[in-house]
Motif scaffolding. Structure first.
Motif, PDB file in Angstrom:
ATOM      1  N   ARG A  32       0.848  -1.196   0.000  1.00 20.18           N
ATOM      2  CA  ARG A  32       0.000   0.000   0.000  1.00 20.18           C
ATOM      3  C   ARG A  32       0.880   1.241   0.000  1.00 20.18           C
ATOM      4  O   ARG A  32       2.067   1.186   0.341  1.00 20.18           O
ATOM      5  N   ILE A  33       0.300   2.359  -0.376  1.00 16.52           N
ATOM      6  CA  ILE A  33       1.034   3.615  -0.324  1.00 16.52           C
ATOM      7  C   ILE A  33       1.176   4.037   1.136  1.00 16.52           C
ATOM      8  O   ILE A  33       0.180   4.273   1.833  1.00 16.52           O
ATOM      9  N   ALA A  34       2.421   4.108   1.596  1.00 13.73           N
ATOM     10  CA  ALA A  34       2.689   4.459   2.994  1.00 13.73           C
ATOM     11  C   ALA A  34       2.930   5.945   3.169  1.00 13.73           C
ATOM     12  O   ALA A  34       2.763   6.484   4.273  1.00 13.73           O
ATOM     13  N   TRP A  35       3.379   6.600   2.108  1.00 12.28           N
ATOM     14  CA  TRP A  35       3.693   8.032   2.186  1.00 12.28           C
ATOM     15  C   TRP A  35       3.745   8.597   0.776  1.00 12.28           C
ATOM     16  O   TRP A  35       4.083   7.894  -0.187  1.00 12.28           O
ATOM     17  N   GLU A  36       3.386   9.877   0.626  1.00 13.48           N
ATOM     18  CA  GLU A  36       3.531  10.560  -0.661  1.00 13.48           C
ATOM     19  C   GLU A  36       3.825  12.028  -0.417  1.00 13.48           C
ATOM     20  O   GLU A  36       3.377  12.618   0.579  1.00 13.48           O
ATOM     21  N   GLY A  37       4.625  12.606  -1.296  1.00 12.99           N
ATOM     22  CA  GLY A  37       5.007  14.008  -1.161  1.00 12.99           C
ATOM     23  C   GLY A  37       4.981  14.702  -2.512  1.00 12.99           C
ATOM     24  O   GLY A  37       5.438  14.149  -3.512  1.00 12.99           O
ATOM     25  N   TYR A  38       4.449  15.922  -2.532  1.00  8.46           N
ATOM     26  CA  TYR A  38       4.326  16.695  -3.772  1.00  8.46           C
ATOM     27  C   TYR A  38       4.874  18.094  -3.515  1.00  8.46           C
ATOM     28  O   TYR A  38       4.459  18.771  -2.571  1.00  8.46           O
ATOM     29  N   TYR A  39       5.792  18.518  -4.381  1.00  9.42           N
ATOM     30  CA  TYR A  39       6.575  19.723  -4.115  1.00  9.42           C
ATOM     31  C   TYR A  39       6.564  20.651  -5.330  1.00  9.42           C
ATOM     32  O   TYR A  39       6.631  20.209  -6.477  1.00  9.42           O
ATOM     33  N   GLY A  40       6.501  21.941  -5.065  1.00 12.91           N
ATOM     34  CA  GLY A  40       6.622  22.926  -6.126  1.00 12.91           C
ATOM     35  C   GLY A  40       5.328  23.152  -6.874  1.00 12.91           C
ATOM     36  O   GLY A  40       4.225  23.011  -6.339  1.00 12.91           O
ATOM     37  N   TRP A  41       5.456  23.500  -8.153  1.00  6.92           N
ATOM     38  CA  TRP A  41       4.300  23.809  -8.982  1.00  6.92           C
ATOM     39  C   TRP A  41       4.406  23.063 -10.307  1.00  6.92           C
ATOM     40  O   TRP A  41       5.481  22.725 -10.776  1.00  6.92           O
ATOM     41  N   SER A  42       3.255  22.836 -10.935  1.00  2.51           N
ATOM     42  CA  SER A  42       3.241  22.001 -12.132  1.00  2.51           C
ATOM     43  C   SER A  42       2.819  22.757 -13.387  1.00  2.51           C
ATOM     44  O   SER A  42       2.334  22.160 -14.347  1.00  2.51           O
ATOM     45  N   ASP A  43       3.010  24.083 -13.379  1.00  2.00           N
ATOM     46  CA  ASP A  43       2.757  24.867 -14.577  1.00  2.00           C
ATOM     47  C   ASP A  43       3.946  25.794 -14.798  1.00  2.00           C
ATOM     48  O   ASP A  43       4.920  25.753 -14.057  1.00  2.00           O
ATOM     49  N   ASP A  44       3.880  26.652 -15.805  1.00  3.19           N
ATOM     50  CA  ASP A  44       5.031  27.504 -16.106  1.00  3.19           C
ATOM     51  C   ASP A  44       4.943  28.884 -15.470  1.00  3.19           C
ATOM     52  O   ASP A  44       5.823  29.711 -15.661  1.00  3.19           O
ATOM     53  N   GLU A  45       3.906  29.125 -14.688  1.00  4.58           N
ATOM     54  CA  GLU A  45       3.772  30.417 -14.031  1.00  4.58           C
ATOM     55  C   GLU A  45       3.741  30.303 -12.507  1.00  4.58           C
ATOM     56  O   GLU A  45       3.540  31.286 -11.807  1.00  4.58           O
ATOM     57  N   GLY A  46       3.915  29.091 -12.001  1.00  7.61           N
ATOM     58  CA  GLY A  46       3.983  28.887 -10.562  1.00  7.61           C
ATOM     59  C   GLY A  46       2.663  29.075  -9.853  1.00  7.61           C
ATOM     60  O   GLY A  46       2.637  29.432  -8.679  1.00  7.61           O
ATOM     61  N   GLU A  47       1.561  28.808 -10.541  1.00  6.32           N
ATOM     62  CA  GLU A  47       0.243  29.026  -9.948  1.00  6.32           C
ATOM     63  C   GLU A  47      -0.510  27.732  -9.649  1.00  6.32           C
ATOM     64  O   GLU A  47      -1.520  27.758  -8.956  1.00  6.32           O
ATOM     65  N   VAL A  48      -0.024  26.613 -10.173  1.00  3.73           N
ATOM     66  CA  VAL A  48      -0.711  25.334  -9.969  1.00  3.73           C
ATOM     67  C   VAL A  48       0.179  24.435  -9.120  1.00  3.73           C
ATOM     68  O   VAL A  48       1.204  23.939  -9.593  1.00  3.73           O
ATOM     69  N   PRO A  49      -0.160  24.230  -7.862  1.00  4.92           N
ATOM     70  CA  PRO A  49       0.690  23.396  -7.005  1.00  4.92           C
ATOM     71  C   PRO A  49       0.776  21.958  -7.527  1.00  4.92           C
ATOM     72  O   PRO A  49      -0.190  21.404  -8.050  1.00  4.92           O
ATOM     73  N   THR A  50       1.947  21.368  -7.384  1.00  5.56           N
ATOM     74  CA  THR A  50       2.110  19.956  -7.694  1.00  5.56           C
ATOM     75  C   THR A  50       1.207  19.144  -6.773  1.00  5.56           C
ATOM     76  O   THR A  50       1.122  19.413  -5.573  1.00  5.56           O
ATOM     77  N   SER A  51       0.533  18.152  -7.329  1.00  4.92           N
ATOM     78  CA  SER A  51      -0.418  17.368  -6.547  1.00  4.92           C
ATOM     79  C   SER A  51      -0.339  15.902  -6.958  1.00  4.92           C
ATOM     80  O   SER A  51       0.439  15.519  -7.842  1.00  4.92           O
ATOM     81  N   ALA A  52      -1.188  15.090  -6.341  1.00  2.00           N
ATOM     82  CA  ALA A  52      -1.237  13.671  -6.686  1.00  2.00           C
ATOM     83  C   ALA A  52      -1.654  13.455  -8.130  1.00  2.00           C
ATOM     84  O   ALA A  52      -1.359  12.406  -8.717  1.00  2.00           O
ATOM     85  N   ASP A  53      -2.328  14.434  -8.736  1.00  5.34           N
ATOM     86  CA  ASP A  53      -2.770  14.316 -10.126  1.00  5.34           C
ATOM     87  C   ASP A  53      -1.665  14.649 -11.123  1.00  5.34           C
ATOM     88  O   ASP A  53      -1.771  14.287 -12.300  1.00  5.34           O
ATOM     89  N   THR A  54      -0.630  15.346 -10.697  1.00  7.58           N
ATOM     90  CA  THR A  54       0.428  15.795 -11.610  1.00  7.58           C
ATOM     91  C   THR A  54       1.103  14.599 -12.270  1.00  7.58           C
ATOM     92  O   THR A  54       1.486  13.638 -11.609  1.00  7.58           O
ATOM     93  N   THR A  55       1.258  14.682 -13.589  1.00  6.37           N
ATOM     94  CA  THR A  55       1.882  13.600 -14.347  1.00  6.37           C
ATOM     95  C   THR A  55       3.166  14.078 -15.009  1.00  6.37           C
ATOM     96  O   THR A  55       3.408  15.276 -15.155  1.00  6.37           O
ATOM     97  N   TYR A  56       3.967  13.115 -15.422  1.00  2.35           N
ATOM     98  CA  TYR A  56       5.282  13.370 -16.010  1.00  2.35           C
ATOM     99  C   TYR A  56       5.516  12.359 -17.127  1.00  2.35           C
ATOM    100  O   TYR A  56       4.978  11.244 -17.104  1.00  2.35           O
TER     101      TYR A  56
END
Length: 336
Positions: A32-56
């Motif tokens: 199971r997922i024991a821990w998760e961390g999301y850091y920074g932002w996921s757009d080019d203007e720094g307005e959308v926080p990185t989240s569990a939905d962010t993909t790469y």
């Protein structure tokens, strides 16, 4: 104190130090997922926080996923692992081109440690099973992503199904990976493209937005997903949903040399008496990934970033995930 607090702070500091806009991480333990961390932002203007939905774009970390799907397809009778890579009409031409190129995994050379990198062997017949073990350069493994990328052509050339269909049916659907795109052209990719973090390259300490790579899905790379979706794959892989548990046991118990090995889409390495299974991913100046398993601890780390900060320049002939500062910190914190 939260047992993950120190690792959380380390990743946060790593992101800031490397100038990486978006970084996501998940730890899986005991299925199971024991821990998760999301850091920074996921757009080019720094307005959308990185989240569990962010993909790469996960680059070469695609390989263990596609290899698992191919093996599952073979177990179901949909293809043979003995099929020759020459089923791809262009494989021989690609091999000769690589042998004459300056690319080390084509023409040969040495890694930074002085270990020999054999040239591609264009004479010896090569099977799909051997290619999954990175044996395109002879009996010992050499990490050869261009040869590996021809796998889908060999399968289709031998009359097999399209690789995207194989991975969707054998891995993504049974693992519940609903927001994973198997390349740009995947019609069943869910929200993976909508939440994609754009790539950046850090220049003089400042992240500069890069053009998205337009390469589509291949056996070697192309998946677009999140750490949480990769965790779904990891859990399904470990619990026998995708392939028999004996496959993992064989990888854990396989005899490997002092330089490690590469088998069935995984780098294999031993650290302090423990077998590690892992893969890295690197889109030059655009993104990077780390997927590290400690099977006997039932422990996994998945980290994705939209810069190349996670890449440490791994050798083509030596498994050395412990050279990754993030991997080393994770192992020291949780795997001893």
């Amino acid at each position: 104190m939260d047992e993950f607090a120190g690792f959380d702070a380390y990743l946060s500091g790593f992101r800031e130090k490397t100038g990486t806009p978006a970084l996501s991480a998940v730890i899986v333990r005991d299925g199971r997922i024991a821990w998760e961390g999301y850091y920074g932002w996921s757009d080019d203007e720094g307005e959308v926080p990185t989240s569990a939905d962010t993909t790469y774009k996960i680059a070469s970390t695609t390989k263990p996923i596609t290899a698992t799907a191919i093996i599952a397809e073979a177990l179901a009778g949909g293809l043979s692992l003995a099929l020759p890579m020459s089923s791809d009409d262009g494989f021989a031409e690609t091999c000769e081109w690589l042998r004459g190129s300056p690319i080390p995994f084509g023409s040969g050379g040495e890694d930074r440690h002085g270990n020999a990198i054999p040239a591609m062997d264009c004479v010896k017949p090569l099977t799909l099973a051997q290619m999954l073990d990175m044996r395109a350069n002879g009996d010992a493994f050499v990490y050869n992503p261009i040869a590996y990328a021809r796998i889908d052509r060999a399968i289709s050339g031998a009359g097999g199904r399209a690789l995207r269909a194989i991975v969707r049916d054998r891995v993504a659907e049974p693992a519940g990976m609903r927001d994973t795109a198997l390349g740009w052209r995947d019609p069943e990719g869910g929200d993976a493209l909508r939440f994609l973090a754009p790539p950046f390259h850090v220049i003089d300490g400042r992240p500069v937005k890069q053009v998205l790579p337009d390469d589509d899905f291949r056996a070697a790379a192309g998946i677009i997903t999140s750490p949480r979706e990769m965790a779904a794959f990891d859990i399904a892989f470990d619990t026998g949903v995708l392939v028999p548990p004996t496959m993992i046991r064989e990888l854990v118990e396989a005899e490997i040399g002092p330089l490690g090995d590469y088998r069935r889409g995984w780098w294999l390495e031993d650290w302090e008496g423990r077998r590690l299974m892992w893969h890295s991913g690197w889109n030059e100046q655009k993104g990077s990934a780390l997927y590290l398993k400690v099977p006997d601890k039932r422990l996994t780390l998945i980290v994705l970033a939209n810069t190349e900060a996670l890449w440490w320049g791994n050798s083509l002939v030596k498994a050395e995930v412990v050279e990754s500062p993030i991997a080393r910190r994770f192992l020291e914190d949780f795997a001893r």
